[in-house]
Design a protein around this motif. Sequence first.
Motif, mmCIF file in Angstrom:
data_model
loop_
_atom_site.group_PDB
_atom_site.id
_atom_site.type_symbol
_atom_site.label_atom_id
_atom_site.label_comp_id
_atom_site.label_asym_id
_atom_site.label_seq_id
_atom_site.Cartn_x
_atom_site.Cartn_y
_atom_site.Cartn_z
ATOM 1 N N PRO A 9 0.826 -1.216 0.000
ATOM 2 C CA PRO A 9 0.000 0.000 0.000
ATOM 3 C C PRO A 9 0.855 1.259 0.000
ATOM 4 O O PRO A 9 2.013 1.245 0.428
ATOM 5 N N TYR A 10 0.259 2.342 -0.488
ATOM 6 C CA TYR A 10 0.948 3.641 -0.493
ATOM 7 C C TYR A 10 0.630 4.389 0.797
ATOM 8 O O TYR A 10 -0.534 4.677 1.094
ATOM 9 N N VAL A 11 1.672 4.694 1.566
ATOM 10 C CA VAL A 11 1.529 5.456 2.798
ATOM 11 C C VAL A 11 2.610 6.528 2.824
ATOM 12 O O VAL A 11 3.804 6.221 2.748
ATOM 13 N N HIS A 12 2.189 7.786 2.895
ATOM 14 C CA HIS A 12 3.161 8.880 2.969
ATOM 15 C C HIS A 12 2.538 10.075 3.667
ATOM 16 O O HIS A 12 1.476 10.546 3.278
ATOM 17 N N SER A 13 3.193 10.545 4.719
ATOM 18 C CA SER A 13 2.740 11.742 5.421
ATOM 19 C C SER A 13 3.315 12.969 4.738
ATOM 20 O O SER A 13 4.508 12.998 4.399
ATOM 21 N N ASN A 14 2.472 13.971 4.553
ATOM 22 C CA ASN A 14 2.904 15.204 3.897
ATOM 23 C C ASN A 14 3.978 15.884 4.732
ATOM 24 O O ASN A 14 3.788 16.152 5.918
ATOM 25 N N ILE A 15 5.138 16.175 4.122
ATOM 26 C CA ILE A 15 6.238 16.792 4.875
ATOM 27 C C ILE A 15 6.116 18.311 4.930
ATOM 28 O O ILE A 15 6.886 18.973 5.629
ATOM 29 N N GLY A 16 5.151 18.875 4.207
ATOM 30 C CA GLY A 16 4.975 20.319 4.221
ATOM 31 C C GLY A 16 4.979 20.900 2.821
ATOM 32 O O GLY A 16 4.857 20.175 1.829
ATOM 33 N N ALA A 17 5.118 22.213 2.741
ATOM 34 C CA ALA A 17 5.060 22.884 1.446
ATOM 35 C C ALA A 17 5.934 24.127 1.457
ATOM 36 O O ALA A 17 6.133 24.762 2.499
ATOM 37 N N VAL A 18 6.483 24.466 0.297
ATOM 38 C CA VAL A 18 7.292 25.673 0.133
ATOM 39 C C VAL A 18 6.817 26.409 -1.105
ATOM 40 O O VAL A 18 6.396 25.796 -2.089
ATOM 41 N N ALA A 19 6.861 27.730 -1.073
ATOM 42 C CA ALA A 19 6.425 28.541 -2.216
ATOM 43 C C ALA A 19 7.378 29.709 -2.392
ATOM 44 O O ALA A 19 7.781 30.360 -1.417
ATOM 45 N N GLY A 20 7.744 29.983 -3.643
ATOM 46 C CA GLY A 20 8.553 31.154 -3.968
ATOM 47 C C GLY A 20 7.661 32.335 -4.277
ATOM 48 O O GLY A 20 6.645 32.194 -4.955
ATOM 49 N N LEU A 21 8.045 33.511 -3.775
ATOM 50 C CA LEU A 21 7.246 34.730 -3.975
ATOM 51 C C LEU A 21 8.039 35.800 -4.712
ATOM 52 O O LEU A 21 7.849 36.985 -4.488
ATOM 53 N N GLY A 22 8.928 35.371 -5.594
ATOM 54 C CA GLY A 22 9.796 36.306 -6.277
ATOM 55 C C GLY A 22 11.219 36.169 -5.763
ATOM 56 O O GLY A 22 11.513 35.347 -4.889
ATOM 57 N N LEU A 23 12.121 36.974 -6.304
ATOM 58 C CA LEU A 23 13.534 36.885 -5.951
ATOM 59 C C LEU A 23 13.749 37.199 -4.477
ATOM 60 O O LEU A 23 13.361 38.250 -3.977
ATOM 61 N N HIS A 24 14.351 36.231 -3.758
ATOM 62 C CA HIS A 24 14.704 36.361 -2.330
ATOM 63 C C HIS A 24 13.494 36.440 -1.414
ATOM 64 O O HIS A 24 13.625 36.872 -0.269
#
Length: 459
Positions: free
Chosen positions: A359-374
């Motif tokens: 079976p497929y089991v995976h807990s979400n490790i989170g998320a990242v998003a870029g909002l432009g340079l730096h």
Amino acid sequence: MARNAQENPGAPHILIVGGGYVGMYTALRLQKKLKRELKRGEVRVTVVDPNSYMTYQPFLPEAAAGNISPRHVVVPLRRVLTKCTVRKARVTELDHDQGWAIVQPLAGPPERIHYDYLVMAAGAVPRLLPIPGLAENGISLKTVGEAIHLRNHVLEQLEIAESTDDAELRRKALTFVFVGGGFAGVEAVAELEDMTRDATRYMRKVTPQDLRFILVEAADRILPEVGPDMGRWTAEQLRGRGIDVKMNTLLKSAVDGRIELSDGSSFQAGTLVWNAGVKAAPVVRRSDLPLDEKGRVKGTEYLTIEGMVRAFTAGDNAAIPDLTQEGEYCPPNAQHAVRQAKLLGDNIVRSLRGKTLKPYVHSNIGAVAGLGLHKGVAQTYGIKVKGWPAWFMHRTYHGAKVPTFNRKLRVVADWTLALFLKRETVSLATVEQPRAAFELAALDDLPPAGREKETESAA
């Protein structure tokens, strides 16, 4: 019907519909696990996709903003799937009970191919709503072609404003509307606002204050993937940059470029970017596969298709139960798709060898998003990060996850050069009309009577 002519027509034939995350990574896993069988012709794998490359979609906003070359966010399928057959074609119909699919190649008549094992990994397409003017004026950001077009289009709008004194035309050209407050919509508006601000430094008439960016979201928050606190912080940051973030708001009409919103506002806009959700690719509805109420293929925790044998699915076109959250389904993101694909490949091998599936089991490790340079925002393992550290995490994570060493090196090279060189802000809109100059020259060579006739015909 006879099977395709192959070295060993009796060998089990695995058909993979789609060459995106799930399709490519499943095929790579099969190449690794079935290396000897593929070499001896004891198993055949065919990947069918309208494109001969896989697109790393998290990089599309950066490609649209010119931070990464568009060619560096795609992986040529034939280069990495050397032991598989890659067909640049579209599956238009499928009958799994009979074990056949109708394939429409780039040219020529459609072809019926037979298979023994199916992997439905066709992915998703933009979910369009019946909004007047949306289909005619909206731009999506799901493909590298759309990223290139959007970049050229946005820069061309700046050129329009720079070249005219018509106040109304300038306001329209410098108004950019983005619908959808998820990852795709927020990253797109942030990256392109960053790019246009840079571009105005070299213009005489257009200033950053002339730019009008509007983000429209139907829900009461943006970026739900990073949590409510980080979503509120992101909205504040975007507003601080002059981006008008409208929540609890719907797009009502976009006829002739006039944007009408549910809050009563109405204005002209030269750019409308639609990132308000996706739906399963059309081929799943032209098959005998079981679908849920959202039009997704009904999958199981083993990544098999419910009620069918030798049929597997995963990714955006599938409803896969999330065993870490009772009653929930795995979200349609790259994190799950890549991990599902590896297990899917392993389960096909187990099926071929008569072993029990896992079976497929995976807990979400989170998320990242870029909002432009730096600039960025992230939430991983419950830890909230924002600003430059989040932007660095975003680039580190996706730089590591982009497929193949070749692409990793090219992307890192793009980022490194950007530290020392200024961003290119040139519109190449003429690439979308490559014959325009040729046709103009041909028209100029016609005698006056013929020239008038051609002009009337064009009108």
